[in-house]
Design an enzyme around this catalytic site. Structure first.
Site, short mmCIF file in Angstrom:
data_model
loop_
_atom_site.label_atom_id
_atom_site.label_comp_id
_atom_site.label_asym_id
_atom_site.label_seq_id
_atom_site.Cartn_x
_atom_site.Cartn_y
_atom_site.Cartn_z
N SER A 167 0.83 -1.20 0.00
CA SER A 167 0.00 0.00 0.00
C SER A 167 0.87 1.26 0.00
O SER A 167 1.65 1.47 -0.93
CB SER A 167 -0.96 -0.04 1.19
N ASP A 267 -10.32 -3.27 -4.34
CA ASP A 267 -9.35 -2.30 -3.84
C ASP A 267 -9.38 -1.07 -4.74
O ASP A 267 -9.26 -1.19 -5.96
CB ASP A 267 -7.96 -2.93 -3.87
N HIS A 297 -7.98 -5.21 -0.16
CA HIS A 297 -6.81 -4.53 0.39
C HIS A 297 -6.59 -4.99 1.84
O HIS A 297 -7.52 -5.07 2.63
CB HIS A 297 -7.04 -3.02 0.36
#
Length: 330
Positions: A167, A267, A297
């Protein structure tokens, strides 16, 4: 259970993904941005630590101060081998630059150390809003140089570095790869592993991106969460498209190392991660790209309960071993 068309995203949700998603929805499906930052940080630590990956022989770990932040070195090698030159892994955690620390990603870092046999150096960079852009990026730059320095307190003799992150950590890893590729005076890059990375913070992306528009509710990370993360990290609108924040928008340097890019379908970052993998390929990089349908995610920090996450971590470790330069682990 397996869902072919989720009520929120319209996409599949895998059976093992429900183990993490069902409790979130049962609790009201309130994404991170609905809560104060202090509460979000505490909740993130509690949720990621609730189902850790367990190692039969966990690596030793030592925390070190570096400038204004900390790092944790995971050392899986036997004592007799620790003076040998070694590949190393520089790991940067996710959390939107405003949450996450050494504890939230402890399981992931430990597992990578055990599976690769390489030291893993996890960066506990400073967080926004107390430390806005570019503090997190500056700390990762300093950490790369610190790991490269054999005279530093860590005592490692590092002959190559793989940069890894999820991320926001994936954004940091991509930027480190771009900035340290071919730089003299530091350990050379061996590879980059970008796990559902942030690569484009532009308003065009956050307002009009297809996966942003698809992921608006029902998951811990949705479009408004990402907008909140970005707006908390930056202090000026012009920073959204800075080269060290939105690498997708810029020409890539030559001779980048092999890359592994993994995206997940549920996501808001899915599209930009895939586009960045394509950009790497167009720049001549040896790219392995995987898009995981049915997952959302946070797959890797939920690997203790989502089987696919643990499997993918093993594949990440295999990639890191295969692309490492210098000495093989004992």
């Amino acid at each position: 259970m397996y869902t072919q068309s989720d009520e929120y995203s319209g996409r599949p949700v895998a059976e093992d993904a429900w183990k993490a998603l069902a409790p979130f929805r049962d609790a009201g499906a309130q994404s991170f941005h609905h809560f104060p930052i202090a509460e979000v940080r505490e909740s993130y630590i509690n949720s990621t630590g609730a189902n850790p990956l367990h190692e039969t022989t966990p690596p030793e770990s030592t925390d070190y101060p570096v400038h204004d932040f900390q790092v944790r070195v995971y050392e899986p090698r036997e004592a007799a081998a620790r003076e040998d030159a070694t590949p190393a892994i520089l790991f940067m955690h996710g959390g939107g630059w405003l949450m996450g620390n050494l504890e939230t990603h402890d399981s992931v870092a430990r597992r990578l150390a055990v599976l690769t046999g390489f030291p893993v150096i996890a960066v506990d960079y400073r967080l926004a809003p107390e430390h806005p852009y570019p503090a997190a990026i500056d700390d990762c730059r300093a950490a790369y140089r610190w790991v490269s320095d054999s005279s530093a307190e860590h005592g490692l003799s590092v002959d190559s570095i793989a940069v890894v992150g999820d991320s926001a950590g994936g954004q940091l890893a991509a930027v480190m790869a771009n900035e340290f590729s071919g730089v003299e005076g530091v350990a050379p890059l061996s590879s980059q592993v970008l796990l559902y990375p942030i690569t484009d913070c532009s308003q065009q992306r956050t307002e009009n991106g297809a996966s942003y528009q698809r992921l608006e509710a029902g998951f811990p990370l949705v479009a408004d969460t990402m907008r909140w993360f970005i707006n908390t990290f930056i202090t000026e609108e012009s920073q959204r498209t800075a080269k060290d924040l939105s690498p997708l928008l810029y020409e890539l340097p030559e001779n980048l190392p092999p890359a592994l890019v993994i995206t997940v379908d549920n996501d808001p970052l899915a599209d930009e991660g895939g586009e960045y993998a394509l950009k790497l390929a167009r720049a001549g990089v040896d790219v392995t790209y995987k898009h995981l349908v049915g997952y959302h995610h946070g797959l890797f920090t939920s690997a203790g309960i989502i089987q696919r996450g643990e499997q993918e971590l093993a594949d990440v470790a295999s990639f890191l071993r295969r692309t490492a330069r210098g000495s093989s682990p004992s």
